[in-house]
Design a protein around this motif. Structure first.
Motif, PDB file in Angstrom:
ATOM      1  N   PHE A 259     -14.792 -20.164  34.648  1.00 12.09           N
ATOM      2  CA  PHE A 259     -15.442 -20.621  33.421  1.00 12.09           C
ATOM      3  C   PHE A 259     -14.647 -21.802  32.889  1.00 12.09           C
ATOM      4  CE2 PHE A 259     -15.536 -20.715  28.735  1.00 12.09           C
ATOM      5  CZ  PHE A 259     -16.864 -21.082  28.596  1.00 12.09           C
ATOM      6  N   THR A 260     -15.346 -22.876  32.607  1.00 16.15           N
ATOM      7  CA  THR A 260     -14.686 -24.046  32.015  1.00 16.15           C
ATOM      8  C   THR A 260     -15.516 -24.607  30.876  1.00 16.15           C
ATOM      9  OG1 THR A 260     -13.867 -26.285  32.390  1.00 16.15           O
ATOM     10  CG2 THR A 260     -15.696 -25.577  33.780  1.00 16.15           C
ATOM     11  N   THR A 261     -14.809 -25.061  29.848  1.00 19.25           N
ATOM     12  CA  THR A 261     -15.516 -25.736  28.756  1.00 19.25           C
ATOM     13  C   THR A 261     -15.582 -27.234  29.055  1.00 19.25           C
ATOM     14  OG1 THR A 261     -13.374 -25.783  27.640  1.00 19.25           O
ATOM     15  CG2 THR A 261     -14.956 -24.139  26.888  1.00 19.25           C
ATOM     16  N   ARG A 262     -14.913 -27.643  30.141  1.00 20.83           N
ATOM     17  CA  ARG A 262     -14.812 -29.081  30.436  1.00 20.83           C
ATOM     18  C   ARG A 262     -15.238 -29.410  31.866  1.00 20.83           C
ATOM     19  NH1 ARG A 262     -11.462 -32.172  27.414  1.00 20.83           N
ATOM     20  NH2 ARG A 262     -12.541 -33.803  28.538  1.00 20.83           N
ATOM     21  N   PRO A 263     -16.511 -29.129  32.196  1.00 24.32           N
ATOM     22  CA  PRO A 263     -16.940 -29.492  33.554  1.00 24.32           C
ATOM     23  C   PRO A 263     -16.864 -30.991  33.808  1.00 24.32           C
ATOM     24  CG  PRO A 263     -18.825 -28.830  32.192  1.00 24.32           C
ATOM     25  CD  PRO A 263     -17.592 -28.497  31.415  1.00 24.32           C
ATOM     26  N   ASP A 264     -16.813 -31.781  32.747  1.00 26.40           N
ATOM     27  CA  ASP A 264     -16.687 -33.236  32.909  1.00 26.40           C
ATOM     28  C   ASP A 264     -15.366 -33.625  33.588  1.00 26.40           C
ATOM     29  OD1 ASP A 264     -15.589 -32.177  30.448  1.00 26.40           O
ATOM     30  OD2 ASP A 264     -15.063 -34.245  29.904  1.00 26.40           O
ATOM     31  N   THR A 265     -14.384 -32.726  33.573  1.00 23.98           N
ATOM     32  CA  THR A 265     -13.060 -33.066  34.139  1.00 23.98           C
ATOM     33  C   THR A 265     -12.875 -32.547  35.565  1.00 23.98           C
ATOM     34  OG1 THR A 265     -12.021 -31.045  33.295  1.00 23.98           O
ATOM     35  CG2 THR A 265     -11.993 -32.964  31.837  1.00 23.98           C
ATOM     36  N   LEU A 266     -13.981 -32.169  36.184  1.00 25.08           N
ATOM     37  CA  LEU A 266     -13.894 -31.538  37.499  1.00 25.08           C
ATOM     38  C   LEU A 266     -13.136 -32.394  38.528  1.00 25.08           C
ATOM     39  CD1 LEU A 266     -14.839 -28.907  38.800  1.00 25.08           C
ATOM     40  CD2 LEU A 266     -17.040 -29.936  39.200  1.00 25.08           C
ATOM     41  N   ARG A 308       1.826 -14.060  26.768  1.00 22.57           N
ATOM     42  CA  ARG A 308       1.321 -14.730  27.954  1.00 22.57           C
ATOM     43  C   ARG A 308       0.700 -16.066  27.630  1.00 22.57           C
ATOM     44  NH1 ARG A 308      -1.643 -10.351  31.746  1.00 22.57           N
ATOM     45  NH2 ARG A 308      -2.422 -12.303  32.605  1.00 22.57           N
ATOM     46  N   GLN A 309       0.069 -16.148  26.483  1.00 16.56           N
ATOM     47  CA  GLN A 309      -0.622 -17.398  26.160  1.00 16.56           C
ATOM     48  C   GLN A 309       0.232 -18.344  25.326  1.00 16.56           C
ATOM     49  OE1 GLN A 309      -4.874 -16.685  25.137  1.00 16.56           O
ATOM     50  NE2 GLN A 309      -4.791 -17.563  27.187  1.00 16.56           N
ATOM     51  N   SER A 310       1.424 -17.921  24.983  1.00 20.18           N
ATOM     52  CA  SER A 310       2.282 -18.769  24.161  1.00 20.18           C
ATOM     53  C   SER A 310       2.552 -20.090  24.866  1.00 20.18           C
ATOM     54  CB  SER A 310       3.590 -18.035  23.889  1.00 20.18           C
ATOM     55  OG  SER A 310       4.607 -18.974  23.630  1.00 20.18           O
ATOM     56  N   ASP A 339       0.486 -15.887  34.885  1.00 23.27           N
ATOM     57  CA  ASP A 339       0.200 -14.990  33.755  1.00 23.27           C
ATOM     58  C   ASP A 339      -0.488 -15.699  32.597  1.00 23.27           C
ATOM     59  OD1 ASP A 339       2.258 -16.464  32.661  1.00 23.27           O
ATOM     60  OD2 ASP A 339       3.681 -14.781  32.563  1.00 23.27           O
ATOM     61  N   TYR A 340      -0.502 -17.028  32.611  1.00 26.91           N
ATOM     62  CA  TYR A 340      -1.136 -17.679  31.457  1.00 26.91           C
ATOM     63  C   TYR A 340      -2.656 -17.640  31.542  1.00 26.91           C
ATOM     64  CZ  TYR A 340      -2.085 -22.283  33.725  1.00 26.91           C
ATOM     65  OH  TYR A 340      -2.552 -23.311  34.518  1.00 26.91           O
ATOM     66  N   VAL A 341      -3.161 -17.248  32.677  1.00 27.73           N
ATOM     67  CA  VAL A 341      -4.602 -17.002  32.784  1.00 27.73           C
ATOM     68  C   VAL A 341      -4.793 -15.493  32.594  1.00 27.73           C
ATOM     69  CG1 VAL A 341      -6.571 -16.997  34.356  1.00 27.73           C
ATOM     70  CG2 VAL A 341      -5.096 -19.011  34.194  1.00 27.73           C
ATOM     71  N   LEU A 342      -5.688 -15.140  31.687  1.00 25.08           N
ATOM     72  CA  LEU A 342      -5.899 -13.729  31.354  1.00 25.08           C
ATOM     73  C   LEU A 342      -6.980 -13.120  32.230  1.00 25.08           C
ATOM     74  CD1 LEU A 342      -5.887 -14.020  27.459  1.00 25.08           C
ATOM     75  CD2 LEU A 342      -3.976 -13.432  28.974  1.00 25.08           C
ATOM     76  N   ALA A 343      -6.745 -11.888  32.647  1.00 28.29           N
ATOM     77  CA  ALA A 343      -7.668 -11.230  33.565  1.00 28.29           C
ATOM     78  C   ALA A 343      -9.034 -10.975  32.926  1.00 28.29           C
ATOM     79  CB  ALA A 343      -7.068  -9.914  34.033  1.00 28.29           C
ATOM     80  N   ASP A 344      -9.023 -10.727  31.618  1.00 26.36           N
ATOM     81  CA  ASP A 344     -10.298 -10.297  31.024  1.00 26.36           C
ATOM     82  C   ASP A 344     -10.952 -11.365  30.156  1.00 26.36           C
ATOM     83  OD1 ASP A 344      -8.539 -10.253  28.992  1.00 26.36           O
ATOM     84  OD2 ASP A 344      -8.933  -8.190  28.370  1.00 26.36           O
ATOM     85  N   TYR A 345     -10.620 -12.619  30.397  1.00 27.70           N
ATOM     86  CA  TYR A 345     -11.346 -13.684  29.705  1.00 27.70           C
ATOM     87  C   TYR A 345     -12.076 -14.520  30.736  1.00 27.70           C
ATOM     88  CZ  TYR A 345     -12.594 -17.394  26.498  1.00 27.70           C
ATOM     89  OH  TYR A 345     -13.313 -18.283  25.748  1.00 27.70           O
ATOM     90  N   GLY A 346     -13.278 -14.940  30.408  1.00 25.33           N
ATOM     91  CA  GLY A 346     -14.056 -15.744  31.355  1.00 25.33           C
ATOM     92  C   GLY A 346     -14.198 -14.969  32.654  1.00 25.33           C
ATOM     93  N   ALA A 349     -10.237 -16.587  36.268  1.00 27.09           N
ATOM     94  CA  ALA A 349      -9.780 -17.641  37.179  1.00 27.09           C
ATOM     95  C   ALA A 349     -10.129 -18.982  36.557  1.00 27.09           C
ATOM     96  CB  ALA A 349     -10.478 -17.500  38.535  1.00 27.09           C
ATOM     97  N   ILE A 350      -9.299 -19.972  36.772  1.00 25.45           N
ATOM     98  CA  ILE A 350      -9.601 -21.300  36.219  1.00 25.45           C
ATOM     99  C   ILE A 350      -9.393 -22.390  37.253  1.00 25.45           C
ATOM    100  CG2 ILE A 350      -8.864 -20.604  33.899  1.00 25.45           C
ATOM    101  CD1 ILE A 350      -6.405 -22.569  34.425  1.00 25.45           C
ATOM    102  N   MET A 351     -10.088 -23.521  37.005  1.00 25.32           N
ATOM    103  CA  MET A 351      -9.719 -24.744  37.715  1.00 25.32           C
ATOM    104  C   MET A 351      -8.741 -25.430  36.776  1.00 25.32           C
ATOM    105  SD  MET A 351     -12.992 -27.215  37.115  1.00 25.32           S
ATOM    106  CE  MET A 351     -13.112 -28.237  35.638  1.00 25.32           C
ATOM    107  N   ALA A 355      -4.102 -33.025  33.549  1.00 30.49           N
ATOM    108  CA  ALA A 355      -4.078 -34.234  32.711  1.00 30.49           C
ATOM    109  C   ALA A 355      -4.671 -33.966  31.333  1.00 30.49           C
ATOM    110  CB  ALA A 355      -4.830 -35.369  33.403  1.00 30.49           C
ATOM    111  N   HIS A 356      -5.569 -32.958  31.255  1.00 27.46           N
ATOM    112  CA  HIS A 356      -6.300 -32.786  30.002  1.00 27.46           C
ATOM    113  C   HIS A 356      -6.188 -31.391  29.400  1.00 27.46           C
ATOM    114  CE1 HIS A 356      -7.574 -36.768  30.854  1.00 27.46           C
ATOM    115  NE2 HIS A 356      -8.103 -36.396  32.020  1.00 27.46           N
ATOM    116  N   ASP A 357      -5.320 -30.583  29.938  1.00 30.09           N
ATOM    117  CA  ASP A 357      -5.088 -29.260  29.362  1.00 30.09           C
ATOM    118  C   ASP A 357      -3.580 -29.032  29.385  1.00 30.09           C
ATOM    119  OD1 ASP A 357      -6.681 -26.207  29.212  1.00 30.09           O
ATOM    120  OD2 ASP A 357      -4.508 -26.334  29.402  1.00 30.09           O
ATOM    121  N   GLN A 358      -3.014 -28.812  28.192  1.00 36.01           N
ATOM    122  CA  GLN A 358      -1.558 -28.778  28.086  1.00 36.01           C
ATOM    123  C   GLN A 358      -0.941 -27.639  28.912  1.00 36.01           C
ATOM    124  OE1 GLN A 358       0.141 -31.275  26.523  1.00 36.01           O
ATOM    125  NE2 GLN A 358       1.926 -30.346  27.519  1.00 36.01           N
TER     126      GLN A 358
END
Ligand code: ANZ
Ligand code: ZN
Length: 830
Positions: A259-266, A308-310, A339-346, A349-351, A355-358
């Motif tokens: 799940f991404t909120t930024r498909p423009d950055t693919l 984990r998300q700190s 660990d910064y990706v949470l198992a129960d969100y989205g 898994a993330i791409m 450059a655009h996500d801290q």
């Protein structure tokens, strides 16, 4: 010292006498029982029902005083008011007390309920006692079970195996909402994860409606509560993008969605991350990396989601040995577990687009992964600066998307993905399904039987309620990681309702939030035996017109109650889609700037306050302290001042008792105008929850009336009787005993509760004059009657001409004069 001793005039104001006299009369007249016959428009006021933790405390005294103002006000306006009370009487404290005292939880529970009920009666809360309910009564939880079954029928109650929050001390599962900063909300123990088969309510099916229907509540619920709900539901628009994970050794190719909120950055994705604790990570990892992953997972288990998300914490993770194929570029992206990706969100898994996500950038820098900017924002290249750029800009290095803005790029990328069949628009929610099962005893049993051949079989309706056994007590209730019910074999082993074979009852009980998610509907017909409520009357009362309670329930209870209402609406059982039209959050009662607590030793005992000052004085103090939403510091208020005011008001009744009520139009014009203005303004003030201002206005009117009695035309002036009657009626919203007694002295039959607001004569609303206060260094030295539109200059001149002022200044010069026409002049001497 008590107030009786302070009052020395012939008629003695005795709160104790009033408290002894009136409750029986109110009971007999059933003044708080709604007619419920349609002869009057109905209104429903509800206070969040209490938990029977002991006797009432100062917090109850405040909250219930506020709710009672609304109930009593609506009665005065002529509505048929439903104002009920009940107890949220399941829950852990009863069980812990039972273990400690070798008792059954019901003993502690019902003893406390009786104590609280007596205190509520003394406190003169205007509730219909005939509708009292307790969620731990089988007559109530039978219908909680019935509703659970209906949810189950609709696929809204289901079981799944999942890692859950586990409190090692309470030995029970906690909802996410009950974990505060990684610790158990109740006992503060650090919460761990445990994999268990648990019951859930599918509240996520209602996420959109829970969000959309908040439009109905705007302006009627506190904005901050709405904001907390919105945030909790957490709607995010974006896309699902499917990635192929290449085969590796014996691991076959597979597909993975992010799940991404930024498909423009693919085009800027340079690696891929899966939640290290998700089963997915184990599925992906190649044998060479399996051990590193398993060590890492042990480490991750100990962290809370917040840690984990700190963004502060250094990024950690392990490579899985696998690669994902970017569907737009065919580029191979290494797949990491972190660990910064949470198992129960989205999708867990993330791409990663560093450059655009801290967070992705921090990770890339920690593990030396490439950083490629695809949006030119004008800022320095993130690969160099270490600062990801999240703002607006123009897409670059992005094939067909080049030149588009971020806002244009998002739908354009989704369109391309849809054409390729590798992605689609998707709305994700932060809201999780509601974990409702608890491994504890004192709760509503889950009405399901587990059968080896039939599976999950609901207990037939005619066998409800599934009662809690009453022979478990003391040690037998102590938590062992499974429900204490599991050990009660005679209770657990039952024939399967479907096939008659040997089967077992579900041994979990429901989260007490389930009980409180529908109690407000039960109040419409608490004795109804054919369903949770009588379909013939439910829509007469629902929705609740005014709900009153603490802001600590801003998220969970209110969200769950809203969810239940929507499901019950969908079942066709209630018309309302929202349970509470208006919400008022009262503040807390503090002492010396801090919440009252045993450890601080700053607790104030409600019973002692009531004994010392009387119920009315305590209630009035709560109301007068400030707007209901504000905290009250008991160290800063004056219940003795309230008691004195009440005695003053009450003596007006004494003075007027023998005066005949002749035509008020012949009476003191200024007093009449003050009376009518007070009554008139009260309506808007109560509607705006400015109860404290109404009390201030009452105080002014009591003073003005006293002045006419003592220095004007006297008690026989018909304007005086008119004023005192108005005082009694408005005072009845705050100080029911005093008001009833005054009403009685004025020669009216009980009860003042239904006296009705006096009619307002609009021609009397213009102020004839205003009292300006003249102070010297903040001390009141004179009061002047002036025209309401007097200028600052004229008021200053009048003040300086006052004999009292001249005497006090005694020849001293004046440094400055502060004038606030028409109300105040403050003189500062040289
Ligand atoms: C690529 C991307 C590029 C992202 C970019 C953001 C910025 P909200 O707004 O909170 O919904 N994400 C998705 N699932 C996640 C998970 N399970 N744990 C941690 N992070 C997760 O955030 C959605 C964004 O958070 C997603 O969009 C994803 O990173 C990340 F310049 O994808 B994004
Ligand atoms: Zn069976």
């Amino acid at each position: 010292m008590s107030v009786q001793a302070e009052t020395s005039e012939e008629g003695v104001y005795s709160f104790a006498a009033m408290e002894a006299k009136w409750p029986a009369i109110w009971d007999e007249l059933k003044v708080f029982t709604p007619l419920d016959d349609g002869s009057r428009e109905r209104r429903y006021v509800l206070d969040m029902f209490p938990y029977p933790s002991g006797d009432l405390h100062m917090g109850h005294a405040e909250a219930f005083a506020m709710g009672d103002v609304v109930a009593r006000y609506w009665r005065q306006l002529g509505y048929d008011v439903l104002h009920p009370i009940g107890w949220d009487s399941f829950g852990l404290p009863a069980e812990n007390a039972a273990i400690k005292h070798n008792a059954h939880p019901s003993e502690w529970t019902y003893t406390n309920i009786d104590t609280q009920a007596e205190s509520f009666k003394r406190y003169a809360i205007s509730v219909d006692w005939s509708r009292r309910l307790h969620t731990s009564d089988p007559e109530y939880y039978r219908w909680t079970q019935w509703l659970f079954k209906r949810f189950h029928d609709r696929g809204l109650a289901y079981r799944k195996n999942s890692p859950v929050n586990w409190c090692p001390k309470d030995q029970t599962v906690l909802a996410n909402e009950q974990v505060v900063n990684g610790a158990c909300e109740r006992c503060g123990t650090i919460v761990t994860k445990k994999s268990l088969n648990q019951w859930y309510f599918k509240i996520t099916d209602y996420a959109d409606r829970l969000l959309e229907d908040m439009d109905q509540l705007k302006g009627h619920w506190p904005e901050r509560v709405l904001a907390m709900q919105r945030n909790w539901i957490g709607r995010s628009e974006g896309a699902h993008v499917n990635f192929v994970i290449e085969a590796a050794g014996e691991k076959a190719e597979q597909q993975l969605t992010v799940f991404t909120t930024r498909p423009d950055t693919l085009y800027g994705a340079t690696f891929f991350v899966v939640a290290a604790d998700a089963p997915l990570a184990l599925e992906l990892v190649t044998p060479e990396h399996a051990e590193a992953l398993s060590d890492y997972r042990e480490q991750v288990k100990k962290l809370s989601d917040i840690d984990r998300q700190s963004t502060e914490r250094e990024k950690t993770g392990v490579f899985t040995g696998r690669y994902a194929v970017n569907p737009l570029t065919n580029e191979l992206l290494p797949v990491w577990a972190a660990d910064y990706v949470l198992a129960d969100y989205g999708t867990g898994a993330i791409m990663a687009v560093p450059a655009h996500d801290q967070r992705d950038l921090d990770f890339a820098r920690a593990f030396d992964l490439p950083v490629r900017a695809v949006l030119d924002t004008g800022a320095e290249d993130p690969a160099v600066s270490g600062v990801a750029t999240a703002g607006e800009g123009t897409l670059i290095n992005s094939g067909n998307l080049d030149g588009l803005s971020k806002a244009e790029g998002i739908p354009a990328a989704i369109k391309i993905l849809e054409e390729l069949g590798t992605g689609e628009k998707f709305v994700n929610f932060r809201l999780r399904d509601w974990l409702l099962s608890r491994q504890r005893f004192w709760g509503t049993p889950i009405p399901i039987v587990h059968c080896e051949s039939c599976g999950e079989v609901p207990v037939p309706d005619d066998q409800l309620p599934v009662r809690l056994p009453d022979n478990l007590r003391g040690e037998a209730l102590s938590p062992k990681g499974t429900s204490p019910l599991a050990a009660a074999t005679d209770w657990v082993n039952v024939p399967c309702p479907a096939c008659g074979g040997a089967a077992r009852r579900d041994t979990d009980t429901m989260d007490t939030f389930v009980d409180s998610s529908w109690y407000f509907m039960r109040f419409a017909s608490p004795d109804y035996t054919e369903g949770p409520f009588d379909p013939a009357t439910i829509n007469d009362w629902m929705p609740v017109g005014q709900y009153v309670g603490g802001v600590e329930h801003a998220i969970l209870h209110l969200l769950y109650a809203r969810f239940f209402t929507k499901v019950i609406h969908d079942m066709g059982l209630v018309e309302a889609t929202e349970p509470f039209s208006r919400l008022l959050n009262q503040g807390q009662v503090l002492n010396g700037g801090k919440a009252m607590s045993k450890s601080l030793g700053n607790g104030v005992d409600l019973g002692e306050q009531l004994d010392k000052y009387g119920v009315d004085a305590v209630r009035l103090t709560m109301i007068f302290a400030g707007p209901p939403e504000d905290d009250i510091d008991w160290a800063d208020v004056s219940p003795s001042g309230s008691a004195k005011f009440l005695a003053r008001a009450w003596r007006l009744g004494q003075d007027v008792a023998s005066a005949p009520g002749t035509d008020p139009s012949t009476g003191d014009a200024a007093l009449r105008s003050a009376t009518h203005r007070m009554v008139h303004d009260t309506k808007a003030l109560i509607d705006g929850h400015k109860f404290n201002v109404v009390v201030a206005r009452l105080m002014e009117l009591v003073n003005a009336t006293r002045k006419v009695i003592d220095t004007g035309a006297g008690a026989a002036d018909p304007a005086v009787r008119e004023a005192v009657e108005a005082v009694a009626v408005v005072l009845s919203l705050f100080a029911p005993y005093t008001a009833e007694d005054m009403w009685n002295q004025l020669g009216h039959p009980a009860s003042v509760v239904n006296a009705g607001f006096p009619a307002v004569d609009a021609s009397l609303l213009v102020e004839a004059s205003v009292t300006a206060v003249v102070q010297i260094q903040g001390k009141v030295r004179d009061r002047l009657e002036v025209a309401p539109d007097i200028s600052d200059a004229d008021l200053e001149a009048l003040a300086l001409a006052s004999e009292n002022v001249k005497r006090t200044l005694d020849g001293r010069g004046i440094r400055k004069v502060i004038v606030r026409a028409p109300k105040l002049v403050n003189i500062v001497p040289a």
